[in-house]
Design a protein around this motif. Structure first.
Motif, PDB file in Angstrom:
ATOM      1  N   ILE A   6       7.068 -11.302  -2.556  1.00  0.00           N
ATOM      2  CA  ILE A   6       6.123 -10.691  -1.895  1.00  0.00           C
ATOM      3  C   ILE A   6       4.875 -10.983  -2.890  1.00  0.00           C
ATOM      4  N   LEU A   7       3.847 -11.838  -2.796  1.00  0.00           N
ATOM      5  CA  LEU A   7       2.806 -11.930  -3.491  1.00  0.00           C
ATOM      6  C   LEU A   7       1.594 -11.068  -2.984  1.00  0.00           C
ATOM      7  N   ASP A   8       0.750 -10.388  -3.941  1.00  0.00           N
ATOM      8  CA  ASP A   8      -0.236  -9.963  -3.684  1.00  0.00           C
ATOM      9  C   ASP A   8      -1.331 -10.299  -4.600  1.00  0.00           C
ATOM     10  N   ALA A   9      -2.651 -10.907  -4.346  1.00  0.00           N
ATOM     11  CA  ALA A   9      -3.542 -11.212  -5.284  1.00  0.00           C
ATOM     12  C   ALA A   9      -4.750 -10.931  -4.615  1.00  0.00           C
ATOM     13  N   ALA A  10      -5.801 -10.705  -5.381  1.00  0.00           N
ATOM     14  CA  ALA A  10      -7.073 -10.224  -4.849  1.00  0.00           C
ATOM     15  C   ALA A  10      -8.302 -10.859  -5.742  1.00  0.00           C
ATOM     16  N   VAL A  11      -9.604 -11.064  -4.897  1.00  0.00           N
ATOM     17  CA  VAL A  11     -10.511 -11.297  -5.722  1.00  0.00           C
ATOM     18  C   VAL A  11     -11.611 -10.148  -5.604  1.00  0.00           C
ATOM     19  N   SER A  12     -12.215  -9.632  -6.479  1.00  0.00           N
ATOM     20  CA  SER A  12     -13.007  -8.244  -6.441  1.00  0.00           C
ATOM     21  C   SER A  12     -14.214  -8.436  -7.364  1.00  0.00           C
ATOM     22  N   TYR A  13     -15.251  -7.493  -6.510  1.00  0.00           N
ATOM     23  CA  TYR A  13     -16.427  -7.115  -7.441  1.00  0.00           C
ATOM     24  C   TYR A  13     -16.711  -5.810  -7.605  1.00  0.00           C
ATOM     25  N   PHE A  14     -16.885  -5.440  -8.700  1.00  0.00           N
ATOM     26  CA  PHE A  14     -17.360  -4.018  -9.104  1.00  0.00           C
ATOM     27  C   PHE A  14     -18.799  -4.168  -9.675  1.00  0.00           C
ATOM     28  N   SER A  15     -19.485  -2.886  -9.079  1.00  0.00           N
ATOM     29  CA  SER A  15     -20.759  -2.767  -9.629  1.00  0.00           C
ATOM     30  C   SER A  15     -20.971  -2.503 -10.870  1.00  0.00           C
ATOM     31  N   SER A  16     -20.020  -1.471 -11.426  1.00  0.00           N
ATOM     32  CA  SER A  16     -20.135  -1.263 -12.878  1.00  0.00           C
ATOM     33  C   SER A  16     -18.610  -1.035 -13.247  1.00  0.00           C
TER      34      SER A  16
ATOM     35  N   THR B 239     -13.861  -7.399 -11.952  1.00  0.00           N
ATOM     36  CA  THR B 239     -14.734  -8.500 -11.123  1.00  0.00           C
ATOM     37  C   THR B 239     -13.897  -9.634 -11.335  1.00  0.00           C
ATOM     38  N   GLY B 240     -13.736 -10.317 -10.437  1.00  0.00           N
ATOM     39  CA  GLY B 240     -12.916 -11.697 -10.562  1.00  0.00           C
ATOM     40  C   GLY B 240     -11.551 -11.470  -9.841  1.00  0.00           C
ATOM     41  N   PHE B 241     -10.649 -12.326 -10.097  1.00  0.00           N
ATOM     42  CA  PHE B 241      -9.337 -12.457  -9.672  1.00  0.00           C
ATOM     43  C   PHE B 241      -8.275 -11.577 -10.302  1.00  0.00           C
ATOM     44  N   THR B 242      -7.660 -10.970  -9.445  1.00  0.00           N
ATOM     45  CA  THR B 242      -6.490  -9.931 -10.045  1.00  0.00           C
ATOM     46  C   THR B 242      -5.246 -10.479  -9.419  1.00  0.00           C
ATOM     47  N   PHE B 243      -4.172 -10.846 -10.365  1.00  0.00           N
ATOM     48  CA  PHE B 243      -2.871 -11.104  -9.989  1.00  0.00           C
ATOM     49  C   PHE B 243      -2.270  -9.666  -9.879  1.00  0.00           C
ATOM     50  N   GLN B 244      -1.897  -9.073  -8.501  1.00  0.00           N
ATOM     51  CA  GLN B 244      -1.569  -7.760  -8.589  1.00  0.00           C
ATOM     52  C   GLN B 244      -0.183  -7.543  -8.793  1.00  0.00           C
ATOM     53  N   GLN B 245       0.537  -8.618  -8.051  1.00  0.00           N
ATOM     54  CA  GLN B 245       2.073  -8.380  -8.293  1.00  0.00           C
ATOM     55  C   GLN B 245       2.778  -9.585  -7.519  1.00  0.00           C
ATOM     56  N   LEU B 246       3.968  -9.966  -8.058  1.00  0.00           N
ATOM     57  CA  LEU B 246       4.879 -11.029  -7.309  1.00  0.00           C
ATOM     58  C   LEU B 246       6.163  -9.948  -7.279  1.00  0.00           C
ATOM     59  N   GLU B 247       6.436  -9.364  -6.242  1.00  0.00           N
ATOM     60  CA  GLU B 247       7.689  -8.448  -6.150  1.00  0.00           C
ATOM     61  C   GLU B 247       8.747  -9.227  -5.343  1.00  0.00           C
TER      62      GLU B 247
ATOM     63  N   SER C   3     -13.252  -5.885  -2.347  1.00  0.00           N
ATOM     64  CA  SER C   3     -11.947  -6.777  -2.489  1.00  0.00           C
ATOM     65  C   SER C   3     -11.534  -7.332  -1.539  1.00  0.00           C
ATOM     66  N   LEU C   4     -11.206  -8.849  -1.722  1.00  0.00           N
ATOM     67  CA  LEU C   4     -10.508  -9.525  -0.325  1.00  0.00           C
ATOM     68  C   LEU C   4      -9.069  -9.881  -1.255  1.00  0.00           C
ATOM     69  N   GLY C   5      -8.039  -9.429  -0.279  1.00  0.00           N
ATOM     70  CA  GLY C   5      -6.767  -9.701  -0.902  1.00  0.00           C
ATOM     71  C   GLY C   5      -6.049 -10.367   0.100  1.00  0.00           C
ATOM     72  N   LEU C   6      -4.863 -11.066  -0.621  1.00  0.00           N
ATOM     73  CA  LEU C   6      -3.909 -11.818   0.210  1.00  0.00           C
ATOM     74  C   LEU C   6      -2.721 -11.506  -0.102  1.00  0.00           C
ATOM     75  N   GLU C   7      -1.788 -11.460   0.874  1.00  0.00           N
ATOM     76  CA  GLU C   7      -0.367 -10.899   0.750  1.00  0.00           C
ATOM     77  C   GLU C   7       0.613 -11.675   1.749  1.00  0.00           C
ATOM     78  N   VAL C   8       1.424 -12.348   0.940  1.00  0.00           N
ATOM     79  CA  VAL C   8       2.277 -13.374   1.745  1.00  0.00           C
ATOM     80  C   VAL C   8       3.762 -12.842   1.500  1.00  0.00           C
ATOM     81  N   LEU C   9       4.695 -13.087   2.258  1.00  0.00           N
ATOM     82  CA  LEU C   9       6.006 -12.682   1.990  1.00  0.00           C
ATOM     83  C   LEU C   9       7.089 -13.925   2.584  1.00  0.00           C
ATOM     84  N   ILE C  10       7.966 -14.257   1.660  1.00  0.00           N
ATOM     85  CA  ILE C  10       9.140 -15.083   2.056  1.00  0.00           C
ATOM     86  C   ILE C  10      10.571 -14.692   1.974  1.00  0.00           C
TER      87      ILE C  10
END
Lengths: 417, 305
Positions: free
Chosen positions: A86-96, A109-117, A402-409
């Protein structure tokens, strides 16, 4: 003389309340009918012989043959464990500057590799099952969970041994892909740790024979780990020298079917263990969680509405004082249909002065988040989450998107309630 | 000597006669399987169905309360072919009951009892094809001929678990299988008398292949382009033109699927929509044969309208 035994046996069989009382063929391999034909001496002789055989072979018992999967399924399945990625990745913006608490939260702020489980599971033999969750991140591989579960202990008992997430509260025992929101609730991060409460240890749970679902859980785990036992030894591993140095988790889970469509899960939990602030100083956590769910059975399509509320109180002995604080979150999630879901969550954590873990956080923090998720299929989702975060000790609030994507194989993951 | 034997026999009979004393606990995932087991076991068994007929069997809520019957069960009957893969496995582990674990005497995968499965993928499968089932299409309970095979298998398994009543289980299973085969033949003949053009159907989810196989229906399209994935407008348009070209007038779906697309399609194609119940009303005491008869009648009416 043997006849009398036979009579006694027949009488016993006739009043025994069904297969549950050892008369079941699965329990002892002999049906009630066959058992009647044997004298106690014959039974004892068989048991002795079986025992001697087991010792000689060094194995346990022989399982009865069952139908095998056929054709393509058999070829696919082999004896490989179920495996999924399972891959979780996100792109985010934080005001501070963000103050995220979860180890897999989008935190800049920017891309986060949340996890590959990677999840692996399989039955080991008729007695155990193994589950492993390995988490890959840019910093390496982490054994998040690896534990054995018993499959057939008597009296509704079950043991888990190895490294596992404790069953404190509702969200702690679940993985990010089971969460509706892209990040961990604040109270879980602050009290239990960024990775959630987990550790090496042993857990026993009992499914009580009451007419409604009541499960009692008790575990003993290692109290160290900055991200896994934060309110206890945390980053300072002082070692275990006695029973008082172990982290104990206790929980009661109850489930009520209110009617066909409404149900309620209610849990009470406690954690007790040592903290590193002084000799004999201890921490305690108490929590209650409520999950109210509406899922109309007669409704076409998959719709549901669920409200989850989880609160925790924490008390920590420190030199000459006791620090007491609390936190909670409440979330409402509406699964509109098989494709769309929306949710609202509010987080609150209180703050105390001179907190040795969070010296800055001497006052309360509120965070409100909304999310909308789109599921193109059962194996993928795209989430958009917005949050408004107000730590009272900071001059300005934090706005986050945050905009996140999750995919599972791999193997089809199952959902728990 | 004779008296003791008589007493023993009496005691044994008393034990067997009291219904609460020795009931075999059966848990079935689907109401169809539960209904078959209840009819085969009669008073000797107590049967619980985990899903309702109005529930999509792919997505049953794994309520913790389902653990209670599973923890006590002597036999677990499930559909198999990964139909229940999204919710049954964790329940099975948490049930803490070795009798119904894989390899246990009470673990019965009904799909292993069905001789011929349909839509068994021939080559390598891929999730880009949708949520397909590696072992074949799992919806065989819509076909009474295959249900007859399942009934015989359930009878054999109950006989193994409770050998004292083996003959009863086998006889009941045989009787039910014969009844279902007769029903299947009767209905197949009735549908065969329809002109071929009338026997064309469009289905929403690809879950009626076994029924089509039984009744000699020709499935010309599925509203879902790929199983488990919501249809795109382009695909729905193609289904509509296929329906118009072929003259197929009937769309078939279970009541747990959304029906807006099917309703619109059936209107545009000047056809009909048959929304069929996904399974037996087991909780109301309906039998599998009654349900199958009802489905066949409903379908026949819709096709001949």
């Amino acid at each position: 003389m043997p006849r009398c035994y036979r009579l006694a046996l027949a009488l016993l069989t006739s009043v025994a309340p069904g297969p549950a009382l050892g008369a079941s063929p699965a329990d002892d391999g002999a049906s009630p009918g066959v058992a009647d034909e044997l004298t106690p001496e014959e039974r004892a002789a068989i048991e002795r012989a079986l025992g001697a055989d087991s010792e000689a072979r060094g194995d346990a018992e022989v399982t009865p043959p069952t139908a095998q999967p056929v054709g393509f399924a058999a070829v696919l399945q082999n004896l490989n464990p179920n495996m999924s990625l399972i891959l979780d990745a996100a792109v985010s913006y934080f005001s501070s500057a963000p103050l995220q608490v979860g180890a897999h939260d989008p935190n800049h702020t920017g891309f986060t590799f949340q996890q590959l489980e990677m999840h692996l599971d399989s039955n080991v033999d008729p007695f155990f099952r193994l589950d492993a969750n390995l988490v890959f991140s840019p910093f390496g591989v982490e054994v998040e969970e690896a534990y054995a579960t018993t499959l057939d202990l008597p009296a509704g008992l079950q043991l888990r041994a190895g490294q596992f997430l404790t069953r404190f509260g509702r969200v702690n025992n679940t993985h990010p892909h089971a969460w509706h929101f892209i990040d961990q609730p604040l109270v879980n991060g602050k009290f239990l740790g960024g990775e959630g409460s987990r550790g090496l240890g042993l857990e026993v749970s009992w499914l009580t024979p009451l007419p409604w679902y009541v499960e009692l859980v008790a575990s003993a785990t290692d109290p160290a780990g900055a991200a896994t036992a934060r309110s206890f030894y945390g980053a300072e591993d002082l070692g275990i020298s006695g029973l008082e140095d172990v982290l104990y988790t206790l929980a009661v889970k109850q489930f009520f079917s209110l009617d066909d469509d409404w149900s309620l899960l209610w849990g009470l939990s406690a954690q007790l263990g040592p903290n590193p602030t002084g000799n004999g100083n201890r921490s305690s956590l108490f929590g209650s969680d409520l999950h109210l769910r509406y899922r109309p059975l007669e409704h076409a399509g998959r719709t549901s509405v669920e409200l989850t509320v989880e609160g925790m109180f924490r008390s920590r002995q420190v030199p000459d004082d006791a620090l007491q604080d609390w936190g909670m979150y409440a979330q409402l999630v509406w699964q509109i249909d098989s494709e769309w879901e929306v949710g609202l969550r509010h987080d609150f954590v209180s703050g105390v002065a001179d907190d040795y873990l969070d010296p800055d956080e001497d006052s309360a923090r509120n965070r409100t988040a909304v999310e909308a998720a789109f599921y193109p299929s059962h194996f993928s989702r795209v989430r958009l989450q917005g949050a408004y975060d107000r730590p009272a000790w900071r001059d300005e609030p934090i706005w986050a998107v945050s905009l996140g994507l999750e995919v599972l194989i791999g193997a089809h993951g199952a959902h728990s309630y | 000597m004779f008296t003791t034997r008589l007493l023993a026999a009496l005691a044994l009979t008393a034990g067997l006669a009291s219904p609460a004393a020795a009931k075999i606990e059966v848990v079935a995932t689907l109401p169809d399987l539960a209904a078959l087991a209840a009819e085969i076991g009669g008073d000797l068994v107590s049967v619980t169905a985990l899903a309702r007929p109005s529930e999509d069997p792919h997505y049953v809520d794994p309520k913790p309360s389902l653990l209670l019957p599973m923890s006590r069960a002597d036999v677990l009957i499930f559909n198999g072919l990964e139909l229940e893969i999204g919710w049954l496995p964790p329940l099975l582990v948490n049930a803490r009951n070795g009798r119904i674990q894989p390899g246990g005497t009470g673990y019965l995968d009904a799909s292993t009892l069905v001789q011929t499965k349909l839509q068994v993928p021939a080559g390598r499968i891929d999730r880009a094809q949708g949520d397909i089932h590696p072992g074949g299409n799992p919806h065989f309970t819509h076909d009474p001929r295959r249900a007859a095979e399942v009934a015989l298998g359930i009878g054999a398994r109950l006989a193994a678990v409770d050998p004292d009543h083996a003959a009863t289980y086998r006889d009941n299973a045989q009787r039910i299988a014969t009844e279902l085969r007769r029903l299947a033949k009767q209905q197949a003949a009735r549908f065969a008398a329809l002109p071929a053009a009338k026997r064309q159907v469009v289905v929403y989810h690809d879950s009626w292949v076994y029924l089509a196989d039984w009744l000699g229906l020709e499935q010309i399209a599925t509203v879902e382009e790929k199983p488990g994935i919501k249809p795109s407008p382009g695909h729905v348009a193609r289904v509509l033109s296929t329906m118009k070209q072929s003259g197929a007038g009937l769309i078939l779906q279970e009541e747990y699927y959304p029906r807006n697309t099917s309703e619109t399609l059936s209107k545009l194609a000047k056809g009909a929509l048959a929304v069929l119940r996904g399974g037996v009303h087991f909780e109301r005491g309906e039998t599998y044969a009654e349900h199958t008869q009802e489905i066949a009648d409903q379908l026949y009416d819709a096709l001949t309208k």
